[in-house]
Scaffold this motif. Structure first.
Motif, PDB file in Angstrom:
ATOM      1  N   THR A  73     -51.956  58.620 -41.401  1.00 29.52           N
ATOM      2  CA  THR A  73     -52.127  57.890 -40.139  1.00 29.52           C
ATOM      3  C   THR A  73     -51.387  56.550 -40.175  1.00 29.52           C
ATOM      4  O   THR A  73     -50.846  56.100 -39.172  1.00 29.52           O
ATOM      5  CB  THR A  73     -53.630  57.642 -39.875  1.00 29.52           C
ATOM      6  N   ALA A  74     -51.371  55.919 -41.363  1.00 30.71           N
ATOM      7  CA  ALA A  74     -50.747  54.596 -41.482  1.00 30.71           C
ATOM      8  C   ALA A  74     -49.232  54.669 -41.655  1.00 30.71           C
ATOM      9  O   ALA A  74     -48.544  53.660 -41.550  1.00 30.71           O
ATOM     10  CB  ALA A  74     -51.368  53.861 -42.668  1.00 30.71           C
ATOM     11  N   SER A  75     -48.707  55.853 -41.911  1.00 32.05           N
ATOM     12  CA  SER A  75     -47.274  55.958 -42.204  1.00 32.05           C
ATOM     13  C   SER A  75     -46.441  56.084 -40.924  1.00 32.05           C
ATOM     14  O   SER A  75     -46.955  56.466 -39.874  1.00 32.05           O
ATOM     15  CB  SER A  75     -47.031  57.174 -43.090  1.00 32.05           C
ATOM     16  N   PRO A  76     -45.151  55.711 -41.008  1.00 33.96           N
ATOM     17  CA  PRO A  76     -44.311  55.749 -39.809  1.00 33.96           C
ATOM     18  C   PRO A  76     -43.770  57.156 -39.559  1.00 33.96           C
ATOM     19  O   PRO A  76     -42.764  57.546 -40.119  1.00 33.96           O
ATOM     20  CB  PRO A  76     -43.169  54.783 -40.163  1.00 33.96           C
ATOM     21  N   MET A  77     -44.465  57.917 -38.730  1.00 33.33           N
ATOM     22  CA  MET A  77     -44.043  59.287 -38.386  1.00 33.33           C
ATOM     23  C   MET A  77     -44.148  59.426 -36.870  1.00 33.33           C
ATOM     24  O   MET A  77     -44.947  58.741 -36.246  1.00 33.33           O
ATOM     25  CB  MET A  77     -45.048  60.306 -38.958  1.00 33.33           C
ATOM     26  N   PRO A  78     -43.397  60.333 -36.291  1.00 34.40           N
ATOM     27  CA  PRO A  78     -43.605  60.614 -34.866  1.00 34.40           C
ATOM     28  C   PRO A  78     -45.033  61.135 -34.657  1.00 34.40           C
ATOM     29  O   PRO A  78     -45.563  61.812 -35.541  1.00 34.40           O
ATOM     30  CB  PRO A  78     -42.580  61.711 -34.564  1.00 34.40           C
ATOM     31  N   PRO A  79     -45.661  60.825 -33.514  1.00 35.92           N
ATOM     32  CA  PRO A  79     -47.073  61.173 -33.272  1.00 35.92           C
ATOM     33  C   PRO A  79     -47.425  62.635 -33.566  1.00 35.92           C
ATOM     34  O   PRO A  79     -48.423  62.914 -34.226  1.00 35.92           O
ATOM     35  CB  PRO A  79     -47.266  60.867 -31.791  1.00 35.92           C
ATOM     36  N   LYS A  80     -46.593  63.555 -33.099  1.00 37.43           N
ATOM     37  CA  LYS A  80     -46.923  64.968 -33.283  1.00 37.43           C
ATOM     38  C   LYS A  80     -46.970  65.334 -34.764  1.00 37.43           C
ATOM     39  O   LYS A  80     -47.898  65.994 -35.222  1.00 37.43           O
ATOM     40  CB  LYS A  80     -45.896  65.846 -32.568  1.00 37.43           C
ATOM     41  N   GLU A  81     -45.958  64.877 -35.513  1.00 33.85           N
ATOM     42  CA  GLU A  81     -45.915  65.182 -36.936  1.00 33.85           C
ATOM     43  C   GLU A  81     -47.115  64.571 -37.646  1.00 33.85           C
ATOM     44  O   GLU A  81     -47.673  65.162 -38.573  1.00 33.85           O
ATOM     45  CB  GLU A  81     -44.617  64.634 -37.528  1.00 33.85           C
ATOM     46  N   LYS A  82     -47.507  63.388 -37.178  1.00 37.15           N
ATOM     47  CA  LYS A  82     -48.649  62.705 -37.777  1.00 37.15           C
ATOM     48  C   LYS A  82     -49.928  63.520 -37.588  1.00 37.15           C
ATOM     49  O   LYS A  82     -50.685  63.750 -38.533  1.00 37.15           O
ATOM     50  CB  LYS A  82     -48.792  61.331 -37.108  1.00 37.15           C
ATOM     51  N   VAL A  83     -50.150  63.983 -36.365  1.00 43.81           N
ATOM     52  CA  VAL A  83     -51.362  64.758 -36.058  1.00 43.81           C
ATOM     53  C   VAL A  83     -51.376  66.062 -36.857  1.00 43.81           C
ATOM     54  O   VAL A  83     -52.370  66.405 -37.501  1.00 43.81           O
ATOM     55  CB  VAL A  83     -51.447  65.062 -34.543  1.00 43.81           C
ATOM     56  N   VAL A  84     -50.249  66.779 -36.842  1.00 41.48           N
ATOM     57  CA  VAL A  84     -50.198  68.065 -37.548  1.00 41.48           C
ATOM     58  C   VAL A  84     -50.379  67.848 -39.051  1.00 41.48           C
ATOM     59  O   VAL A  84     -51.150  68.560 -39.705  1.00 41.48           O
ATOM     60  CB  VAL A  84     -48.871  68.811 -37.261  1.00 41.48           C
ATOM     61  N   SER A  85     -49.713  66.847 -39.615  1.00 39.52           N
ATOM     62  CA  SER A  85     -49.833  66.598 -41.055  1.00 39.52           C
ATOM     63  C   SER A  85     -51.252  66.228 -41.448  1.00 39.52           C
ATOM     64  O   SER A  85     -51.750  66.652 -42.497  1.00 39.52           O
ATOM     65  CB  SER A  85     -48.886  65.478 -41.489  1.00 39.52           C
ATOM     66  N   ALA A  86     -51.917  65.434 -40.598  1.00 36.78           N
ATOM     67  CA  ALA A  86     -53.308  65.060 -40.890  1.00 36.78           C
ATOM     68  C   ALA A  86     -54.195  66.305 -40.884  1.00 36.78           C
ATOM     69  O   ALA A  86     -55.005  66.508 -41.791  1.00 36.78           O
ATOM     70  CB  ALA A  86     -53.809  64.039 -39.876  1.00 36.78           C
ATOM     71  N   LEU A  87     -54.027  67.177 -39.890  1.00 37.44           N
ATOM     72  CA  LEU A  87     -54.842  68.398 -39.806  1.00 37.44           C
ATOM     73  C   LEU A  87     -54.556  69.340 -40.978  1.00 37.44           C
ATOM     74  O   LEU A  87     -55.444  70.017 -41.483  1.00 37.44           O
ATOM     75  CB  LEU A  87     -54.603  69.118 -38.468  1.00 37.44           C
ATOM     76  N   MET A  88     -53.305  69.359 -41.427  1.00 38.00           N
ATOM     77  CA  MET A  88     -52.931  70.230 -42.554  1.00 38.00           C
ATOM     78  C   MET A  88     -53.646  69.833 -43.858  1.00 38.00           C
ATOM     79  O   MET A  88     -53.736  70.638 -44.779  1.00 38.00           O
ATOM     80  CB  MET A  88     -51.415  70.196 -42.790  1.00 38.00           C
ATOM     81  N   GLU A  89     -54.130  68.585 -43.917  1.00 41.90           N
ATOM     82  CA  GLU A  89     -54.853  68.160 -45.125  1.00 41.90           C
ATOM     83  C   GLU A  89     -56.228  68.812 -45.238  1.00 41.90           C
ATOM     84  O   GLU A  89     -56.842  68.803 -46.294  1.00 41.90           O
ATOM     85  CB  GLU A  89     -54.998  66.630 -45.157  1.00 41.90           C
ATOM     86  N   ILE A  90     -56.735  69.341 -44.115  1.00 35.89           N
ATOM     87  CA  ILE A  90     -58.071  69.971 -44.129  1.00 35.89           C
ATOM     88  C   ILE A  90     -57.969  71.463 -44.407  1.00 35.89           C
ATOM     89  O   ILE A  90     -58.902  72.083 -44.898  1.00 35.89           O
ATOM     90  CB  ILE A  90     -58.800  69.792 -42.773  1.00 35.89           C
ATOM     91  N   ILE A  91     -56.822  72.053 -44.053  1.00 37.19           N
ATOM     92  CA  ILE A  91     -56.678  73.509 -44.173  1.00 37.19           C
ATOM     93  C   ILE A  91     -55.989  73.845 -45.491  1.00 37.19           C
ATOM     94  O   ILE A  91     -54.961  73.256 -45.810  1.00 37.19           O
ATOM     95  CB  ILE A  91     -55.844  74.054 -42.995  1.00 37.19           C
ATOM     96  N   PRO A  92     -56.532  74.800 -46.250  1.00 32.32           N
ATOM     97  CA  PRO A  92     -55.931  75.130 -47.548  1.00 32.32           C
ATOM     98  C   PRO A  92     -54.521  75.703 -47.377  1.00 32.32           C
ATOM     99  O   PRO A  92     -54.355  76.777 -46.809  1.00 32.32           O
ATOM    100  CB  PRO A  92     -56.849  76.203 -48.127  1.00 32.32           C
TER     101      PRO A  92
END
Lengths: 196, 196
Positions: free
Chosen positions: A76-95
């Motif tokens: 969340t704190a890193s400089p990424m485009p919003p969509k990539e940020k949301v998808v990457s954050a969600l990917m941390e929950i899914i194996p």
């Protein structure tokens, strides 16, 4: 090294040993004796840090939660485009890699153990709250498409995430990281308009 | 009564006793001895029908699957508007009443047992195939909105269903039958145009 840090570090080492035992042998192997052996310490030393098996399991469970949260905060704190940020954050929950897969397997063992033990529930895993926060944030930033029913979008994304998580554990060969990511991206594209 | 029917009926009674034992005591209580007791028969009589515990569990698991399928077929064959038909069929998979809740709890115990036992996987539960069939049917009837990516819609609905199922087991008070139904209806309204 100050004593207090050493104490916390020791507890973390024990928690990590607990995960390794559970992910190799399942919950039935997670005896205090096996965990002490895996952590390379005596039963007495382990009991000094965790007087009961329940306390140990609770600590280990919370540590999984904290680690996932920390990774999501870093994204969340890193400089990424919003969509990539949301998808990457969600990917941390899914194996979808070794770390998240081990975490989820251990997590499922924990949840199952507590359900069957008749012990009071240890609260929810915080995922629903995180997703509610995310949907509300997307809405207040004007990224979520207008006139969406927020409750519905939260419930749907929450179910989608946990459904993908279960399927990723059950069918790791079919549900690759790539497939999970593209499913999330398409879903988000439907409910959001991301700025470039 | 012809002998062959009696034989099948007896096996069903044993399978039902197996579910009751698992839903009360979990998989660890599902010993041949406990199941024989619950079914009101001797260990020897039970062994006559099921020589091994694995055969018994497999039979019980398949019986859950068959029952769900039979209920879905009855819904499909009944005179209902298309949308109600689709939602009602999907509701048979998600725990929302005593029957579906018990089935799902036992099912989760089975799946977990097989995952941890190191036994070869007993195939998938047929839910993904059923959902693929449903999406393809909606598409060929012209009910699915045009230009939808079928693979994506199958993967998403499959995850949504199993995510709701898991949450319904974990949080039965929050995720009521009504809430599950309305979530499904809204999702289907987004991807379909139902005739009246």
């Amino acid at each position: 090294m100050p004593k207090i840090i050493d104490h916390e570090k020791r507890k973390q080492l024990i928690a990590e040993a607990t995960w390794r035992v559970i992910s190799k042998q399942g919950m039935k192997g997670a005896t205090v004796r096996n965990i002490a052996k895996e952590a390379g310490m005596s039963l007495g030393a382990l009991r000094h840090y965790f007087p009961s098996q329940d306390r140990l399991l609770e600590f280990s469970m919370n540590l999984v939660k904290e680690r996932v949260m920390k990774r999501i905060q870093m994204i969340t704190a890193s400089p990424m485009p919003p969509k990539e940020k949301v998808v990457s954050a969600l990917m941390e929950i899914i194996p979808s890699n070794e770390t998240t897969r081990a975490e989820m397997e251990v997590w499922m063992e924990f949840v199952f153990h507590y359900r069957n033990s008749g012990l009071p529930e240890k609260g929810n895993d915080g995922i629903r709250d995180g997703i509610a926060h995310l949907i509300n944030l997307l809405n207040s930033c004007g990224i979520l498409k207008p006139n969406r029913d927020l409750d519905f979008e939260i419930e749907r994304l929450y179910a989608l995430i946990d459904g993908l998580a279960v399927h990723a554990v059950m069918e790791p060969d079919r549900l690759t990281a790539e497939k999970i990511r593209s499913t999330l991206e398409r879903h988000l594209d439907e409910i959001c308009i991301f700025p470039h």
